[in-house]
Scaffold this motif. Sequence first.
Motif, mmCIF file in Angstrom:
data_model
loop_
_atom_site.group_PDB
_atom_site.id
_atom_site.type_symbol
_atom_site.label_atom_id
_atom_site.label_comp_id
_atom_site.label_asym_id
_atom_site.label_seq_id
_atom_site.Cartn_x
_atom_site.Cartn_y
_atom_site.Cartn_z
ATOM 1 N N CYS A 1 -50.151 -27.107 0.420
ATOM 2 C CA CYS A 1 -49.901 -27.128 -1.025
ATOM 3 C C CYS A 1 -51.202 -27.313 -1.805
ATOM 4 C CB CYS A 1 -48.925 -28.251 -1.374
ATOM 5 S SG CYS A 1 -47.231 -27.946 -0.776
ATOM 6 N N SER A 2 -52.141 -28.081 -1.237
ATOM 7 C CA SER A 2 -53.402 -28.306 -1.929
ATOM 8 C C SER A 2 -54.337 -27.111 -1.849
ATOM 9 C CB SER A 2 -54.101 -29.543 -1.343
ATOM 10 O OG SER A 2 -54.529 -29.295 -0.012
ATOM 11 N N VAL A 3 -54.127 -26.242 -0.863
ATOM 12 C CA VAL A 3 -55.016 -25.088 -0.665
ATOM 13 C C VAL A 3 -54.441 -23.806 -1.251
ATOM 14 C CG1 VAL A 3 -56.193 -23.638 1.047
ATOM 15 C CG2 VAL A 3 -56.026 -26.101 1.420
ATOM 16 N N VAL A 4 -53.196 -23.505 -0.881
ATOM 17 C CA VAL A 4 -52.598 -22.230 -1.331
ATOM 18 C C VAL A 4 -51.450 -22.429 -2.311
ATOM 19 C CG1 VAL A 4 -53.298 -20.978 0.732
ATOM 20 C CG2 VAL A 4 -51.086 -22.160 0.692
ATOM 21 N N GLY A 5 -50.996 -23.675 -2.498
ATOM 22 C CA GLY A 5 -49.905 -23.934 -3.423
ATOM 23 C C GLY A 5 -48.560 -23.962 -2.724
ATOM 24 N N ALA A 6 -47.635 -24.745 -3.267
ATOM 25 C CA ALA A 6 -46.316 -24.902 -2.656
ATOM 26 C C ALA A 6 -45.558 -23.587 -2.584
ATOM 27 C CB ALA A 6 -45.508 -25.937 -3.450
ATOM 28 N N ASP A 7 -45.773 -22.689 -3.536
ATOM 29 C CA ASP A 7 -45.045 -21.417 -3.546
ATOM 30 C C ASP A 7 -45.529 -20.467 -2.455
ATOM 31 O OD1 ASP A 7 -43.618 -22.327 -5.712
ATOM 32 O OD2 ASP A 7 -44.929 -21.369 -7.192
ATOM 33 N N ASN A 8 -46.683 -20.769 -1.888
ATOM 34 C CA ASN A 8 -47.245 -19.883 -0.856
ATOM 35 C C ASN A 8 -47.191 -20.498 0.537
ATOM 36 O OD1 ASN A 8 -48.084 -17.656 -2.511
ATOM 37 N ND2 ASN A 8 -49.661 -19.017 -3.344
ATOM 38 N N PHE A 9 -46.306 -21.469 0.714
ATOM 39 C CA PHE A 9 -46.132 -22.077 2.027
ATOM 40 C C PHE A 9 -44.658 -22.132 2.361
ATOM 41 C CE2 PHE A 9 -45.205 -25.844 4.636
ATOM 42 C CZ PHE A 9 -45.994 -25.567 5.750
ATOM 43 N N SER A 10 -44.338 -21.719 3.581
ATOM 44 C CA SER A 10 -42.948 -21.782 4.039
ATOM 45 C C SER A 10 -42.933 -22.197 5.500
ATOM 46 C CB SER A 10 -42.253 -20.424 3.873
ATOM 47 O OG SER A 10 -42.970 -19.399 4.555
ATOM 48 N N SER A 11 -41.859 -22.826 5.924
ATOM 49 C CA SER A 11 -41.726 -23.263 7.306
ATOM 50 C C SER A 11 -40.342 -22.918 7.823
ATOM 51 C CB SER A 11 -41.974 -24.777 7.425
ATOM 52 O OG SER A 11 -40.995 -25.495 6.677
ATOM 53 N N LEU A 12 -40.243 -22.808 9.148
ATOM 54 C CA LEU A 12 -38.970 -22.431 9.761
ATOM 55 C C LEU A 12 -38.852 -23.095 11.130
ATOM 56 C CD1 LEU A 12 -36.411 -20.606 9.691
ATOM 57 C CD2 LEU A 12 -37.774 -18.880 10.910
ATOM 58 N N PRO A 13 -37.851 -23.961 11.315
ATOM 59 C CA PRO A 13 -37.614 -24.543 12.638
ATOM 60 C C PRO A 13 -37.039 -23.464 13.560
ATOM 61 C CG PRO A 13 -36.613 -25.864 10.894
ATOM 62 C CD PRO A 13 -36.960 -24.545 10.298
ATOM 63 N N MET A 14 -37.657 -23.272 14.717
ATOM 64 C CA MET A 14 -37.195 -22.247 15.639
ATOM 65 C C MET A 14 -36.047 -22.778 16.497
ATOM 66 S SD MET A 14 -38.979 -19.741 14.728
ATOM 67 C CE MET A 14 -38.457 -18.590 16.002
ATOM 68 N N GLY A 15 -35.339 -21.856 17.088
ATOM 69 C CA GLY A 15 -34.155 -22.183 17.870
ATOM 70 C C GLY A 15 -32.993 -21.347 17.364
ATOM 71 N N GLY A 16 -32.021 -21.119 18.196
ATOM 72 C CA GLY A 16 -30.899 -20.284 17.772
ATOM 73 C C GLY A 16 -31.331 -18.840 17.612
ATOM 74 N N ASP A 17 -30.925 -18.225 16.523
ATOM 75 C CA ASP A 17 -31.232 -16.810 16.264
ATOM 76 C C ASP A 17 -32.230 -16.674 15.120
ATOM 77 O OD1 ASP A 17 -29.420 -15.972 18.256
ATOM 78 O OD2 ASP A 17 -27.745 -16.222 16.851
ATOM 79 N N GLN A 18 -33.323 -17.389 15.202
ATOM 80 C CA GLN A 18 -34.296 -17.392 14.122
ATOM 81 C C GLN A 18 -35.431 -16.393 14.334
ATOM 82 O OE1 GLN A 18 -33.711 -18.900 11.512
ATOM 83 N NE2 GLN A 18 -32.452 -20.690 11.921
ATOM 84 N N ALA A 19 -35.398 -15.651 15.442
ATOM 85 C CA ALA A 19 -36.518 -14.768 15.774
ATOM 86 C C ALA A 19 -36.758 -13.719 14.691
ATOM 87 C CB ALA A 19 -36.276 -14.097 17.124
ATOM 88 N N ASP A 20 -35.711 -13.052 14.277
ATOM 89 C CA ASP A 20 -35.874 -11.997 13.264
ATOM 90 C C ASP A 20 -36.371 -12.573 11.942
ATOM 91 O OD1 ASP A 20 -35.039 -10.120 15.089
ATOM 92 O OD2 ASP A 20 -32.952 -10.104 14.394
ATOM 93 N N ALA A 21 -35.828 -13.733 11.564
ATOM 94 C CA ALA A 21 -36.254 -14.365 10.314
ATOM 95 C C ALA A 21 -37.722 -14.759 10.389
ATOM 96 C CB ALA A 21 -35.385 -15.594 10.032
ATOM 97 N N ALA A 22 -38.162 -15.236 11.562
ATOM 98 C CA ALA A 22 -39.552 -15.638 11.728
ATOM 99 C C ALA A 22 -40.486 -14.439 11.594
ATOM 100 C CB ALA A 22 -39.740 -16.296 13.095
ATOM 101 N N ILE A 23 -40.126 -13.325 12.211
ATOM 102 C CA ILE A 23 -40.955 -12.117 12.124
ATOM 103 C C ILE A 23 -41.036 -11.635 10.680
ATOM 104 C CG2 ILE A 23 -41.103 -9.681 12.756
ATOM 105 C CD1 ILE A 23 -41.932 -11.523 14.988
ATOM 106 N N ALA A 24 -39.919 -11.699 9.977
ATOM 107 C CA ALA A 24 -39.899 -11.269 8.576
ATOM 108 C C ALA A 24 -40.796 -12.161 7.726
ATOM 109 C CB ALA A 24 -38.459 -11.300 8.050
#
Length: 301
Positions: A246-269
């Motif tokens: 958030c201090s470097v690129v801003g909160a709007d330019n950071f996202s996170s995703l816990p992996m597990g389940g069927d998150q592979a496609d969402a992670a690639i996107a």
Amino acid sequence: MLRSLVGSEMCIRDSFLIEDLRHVSHMYQFSLPVFLTQFKKLLQIESTAHSVEHRISHLTQCLQQLVFQFILRSLFKADRLTFALHYVHGLFASAIGPGEWPLFRGESTVEPDLRVPIPAWVSQDRTAALQQFLAVCPSLTSTLQLENYSVWGRWSESAAPEGELPEAVHSRLTPFQRLLVVQAIRPDRIESAMSVFACEMLGLTALIPASSNLTEIHEETSATEYILLVTTPGADPSVELEEFACSVVGADNFSSLPMGGDQADAAIAMVRAAARSGSWVCLKNMHLVVGWIPELEKELN
């Protein structure tokens, strides 16, 4: 031309020593660009040497320390000493006498000389080890003055003998021979002695990686490199990472995703979107999707 060849040989040797780490763990694989990054850092170091030879010598030691510290930061604590000894042995093989390395590894074929008298102050269970050491290094029989208890008495009972070798013999032994003395007589302190030996050869004070924070990691890497944070159970750097992002690129330019389940496609996107916009993505719990990591690596490359 000769100096160039010397520098090239040094870099090639370092890279091969680092590559050997994959035999310790498949996680320890370092690419050539990583090594080149350390070499570029070296070129930015100013030297006060008055001759080319002295400058090359100074930069050689600096490169060894840069590479060692960088790799050390990437290793589990249990593997640091293993790498240190491997690295030093590869760089300073000429500083280790004939037969000394196999002796250290327990692979010596030299038979101990049972006729060599062992002083009473040496523990009986160390007799064979000391006799074999003296068989490999016969010239040290008189140098060590083992029969002189006034020289060795305090050392034999010291809590830290690896750093208190008697002055009468210290300067007459090579650093590796000092390590062998501890191994032969005081094996209870062998790990500390190994650390002392590695530090002496590399010009370091301790085998502890330089402290690093997210700011330093950010400065050392580029947008084309991905960063893997390996944590111990109970540790979670995600909060610190989010605050830093958030201090470097801003909160709007950071996202996170816990992996597990069927998150592979969402992670690639998310990765593709971040590549287009220049934002940051944090994928958590990667240990849950180890089989999918090669697919992610292809996407990143």
